[in-house]
Design an enzyme around this catalytic site. Sequence first.
Site, mmCIF file in Angstrom:
data_model
loop_
_atom_site.group_PDB
_atom_site.id
_atom_site.type_symbol
_atom_site.label_atom_id
_atom_site.label_comp_id
_atom_site.label_asym_id
_atom_site.label_seq_id
_atom_site.Cartn_x
_atom_site.Cartn_y
_atom_site.Cartn_z
ATOM 1 N N GLY A 113 0.958 1.179 9.999
ATOM 2 C CA GLY A 113 0.352 0.706 8.760
ATOM 3 C C GLY A 113 1.171 1.077 7.552
ATOM 4 O O GLY A 113 2.371 0.835 7.481
ATOM 5 N N TRP A 115 1.150 1.285 2.988
ATOM 6 C CA TRP A 115 0.803 0.414 1.862
ATOM 7 C C TRP A 115 1.406 -0.980 2.009
ATOM 8 O O TRP A 115 0.734 -1.994 1.810
ATOM 9 C CB TRP A 115 1.269 1.050 0.555
ATOM 10 C CG TRP A 115 0.945 0.218 -0.647
ATOM 11 C CD1 TRP A 115 1.793 -0.601 -1.331
ATOM 12 C CD2 TRP A 115 -0.325 0.103 -1.293
ATOM 13 N NE1 TRP A 115 1.133 -1.213 -2.373
ATOM 14 C CE2 TRP A 115 -0.173 -0.801 -2.378
ATOM 15 C CE3 TRP A 115 -1.575 0.685 -1.078
ATOM 16 C CZ2 TRP A 115 -1.219 -1.133 -3.229
ATOM 17 C CZ3 TRP A 115 -2.617 0.353 -1.933
ATOM 18 C CH2 TRP A 115 -2.442 -0.538 -2.987
ATOM 19 N N ASN A 116 2.664 -1.055 2.386
ATOM 20 C CA ASN A 116 3.329 -2.357 2.466
ATOM 21 C C ASN A 116 2.783 -3.224 3.589
ATOM 22 O O ASN A 116 2.883 -4.451 3.531
ATOM 23 C CB ASN A 116 4.841 -2.171 2.648
ATOM 24 C CG ASN A 116 5.497 -1.629 1.395
ATOM 25 O OD1 ASN A 116 4.983 -1.780 0.294
ATOM 26 N ND2 ASN A 116 6.648 -0.983 1.558
ATOM 27 N N GLU A 156 -4.657 0.809 4.931
ATOM 28 C CA GLU A 156 -4.909 0.944 3.502
ATOM 29 C C GLU A 156 -5.383 -0.386 2.914
ATOM 30 O O GLU A 156 -4.564 -1.206 2.528
ATOM 31 C CB GLU A 156 -3.639 1.431 2.795
ATOM 32 C CG GLU A 156 -3.133 2.765 3.320
ATOM 33 C CD GLU A 156 -1.925 3.299 2.553
ATOM 34 O OE1 GLU A 156 -1.696 2.882 1.389
ATOM 35 O OE2 GLU A 156 -1.215 4.144 3.117
ATOM 36 N N MET A 220 -5.180 11.279 1.323
ATOM 37 C CA MET A 220 -4.071 10.996 0.422
ATOM 38 C C MET A 220 -4.480 11.267 -1.029
ATOM 39 O O MET A 220 -4.763 10.349 -1.807
ATOM 40 C CB MET A 220 -3.596 9.557 0.615
ATOM 41 C CG MET A 220 -3.017 9.304 1.997
ATOM 42 S SD MET A 220 -2.374 7.617 2.231
ATOM 43 C CE MET A 220 -3.910 6.708 2.472
ATOM 44 N N ASP A 223 -1.294 9.690 -6.163
ATOM 45 C CA ASP A 223 -1.391 8.398 -6.844
ATOM 46 C C ASP A 223 -2.724 8.286 -7.579
ATOM 47 O O ASP A 223 -3.321 7.210 -7.661
ATOM 48 C CB ASP A 223 -1.214 7.227 -5.874
ATOM 49 C CG ASP A 223 0.224 7.081 -5.395
ATOM 50 O OD1 ASP A 223 1.115 7.645 -6.049
ATOM 51 O OD2 ASP A 223 0.448 6.410 -4.370
#
Length: 477
Positions: A113, A115-116, A156, A220, A223
């Site tokens: 997996g 983010w991209n 995500e 996480m 960010d």
Amino acid sequence: MWHGYCLVLLLLGAILMGRANSIAQQNSTKHVVCYHGTWSVYRPGLGKFSVENIDPFLCTHLIYAFLGIEETGQLRVIDAYLDLEDNAGRGNIKSFNALKLKNPVLKTLVAVGGWNEGSKRFSIVAGDPVKRAKFVDDVVRFLQRHGFDGLDLDWEYPDQRHSLQNEDRSNYITFLKELKEGLEPFGFMLSAAVGSAQFSAEISYDIPAIVPYLDLINVMAYDLHGPWDDVVGINAPLYAAASDASDSTGRKQQLNVDAIVKYWLLAGAPPEKLVLGVPFYGRAFTLTTAEGNQPGSPHIGKGIAGNYSREPGVLGYNELCELMQQEEWTQKWESEQQVPYAFRQRQWVGYEDARSLSLKAQYVMDHHLAGIMIWSLESDDFRGTCGQQSYPLLHEINRVLFGGKTPTGLTNESNEDKPNEEFCCPAGAPEGYVRDPENCSKFYFCNGGNTHSFDCPKGLSFDLNTNSCDYSGSVKC
């Protein structure tokens, strides 16, 4: 006399399997979960990071990021030339898992997996029992073939970002349940990287329902602020700023590590499974004016890109510390949020340093959490360019969590740094293990004339037949 006992033992396969692995894991009081972004091997100059740059003694778990997922439920190898040995490939995965030959209690996982990769394909697969079964089968085969110890699921995020249905939250539970049922018979671990702040996490996760299927929950907690905000803010503040209380929505009060951890704990996550994620990079901004440089000042967008990561608005610690050596940056400490920030002219960055990570590691200790997760290894000063040692951030985390010992519960001492007065591997000896003839719980790893000293966890002895620690009563000493 000692050299008579230097019968070097060649390693024939993975070590510390079965119950010895389980016992060693239980004796490790905290976890240091380290992600490796494999694309960093293509970075220029001193930023290039390969498996050879990983210190296998500074993490309890190494995670290989990333594989992808197809709509059919199949795994997808994203960079086959780098990852695999087929067609004259570089065999990165093989080298990655070979690190366990140096650290006998290291765990390796592969992450699927990121983010991209997005959420769409996860949503499709999780909602289809046939595709879920295909994914589970593919995962098990892949872990077996390549010698990983488990899977890290990095979706995500369920019910967010391109999801195709409103059932992701419940399908995620079923997905984890079936993955656990498929992995557990083989002794494979299952962890997940999850979103952090309450207003996002409560959309994606039924926390009490997912807990039984996960060995580790990697939160996480970064960010939390970035160029998407109207004003500059620090990437991962430990505590809220006083100004956050004025937010009528209550969201700003959730955007700090303390609020995130308390939410997950109160929502049903057991502390012994909860791993606090920390960033080894900062979020950078371009200020509206050079004079407006306090947290909460306006900005016009992303800051400069790093020389290695080359992504505007992101500066790895290694990139930032080098910039600070070359240029005149003003460094400040934000006392309310317990994190640093820095600025130069109109460039501004909120980041982590050894001091802030020490405080986060102590927070983990005080709240009895499972440990710390790092995103990601290649952003530390892994070459020691800026200071006296390599991996200064990771070493500081280890210092707090383990009091200067290695995170695996073993003691690693190399005569590259400190002479071993008791035992020295013969010069030119091949790589391998030898047991201390006077203490069966102590053993050594010989590597190019260097001596690494280890102690089995309490109650275990080193077995010469299996090259692993086992119950003392089962070992002929």
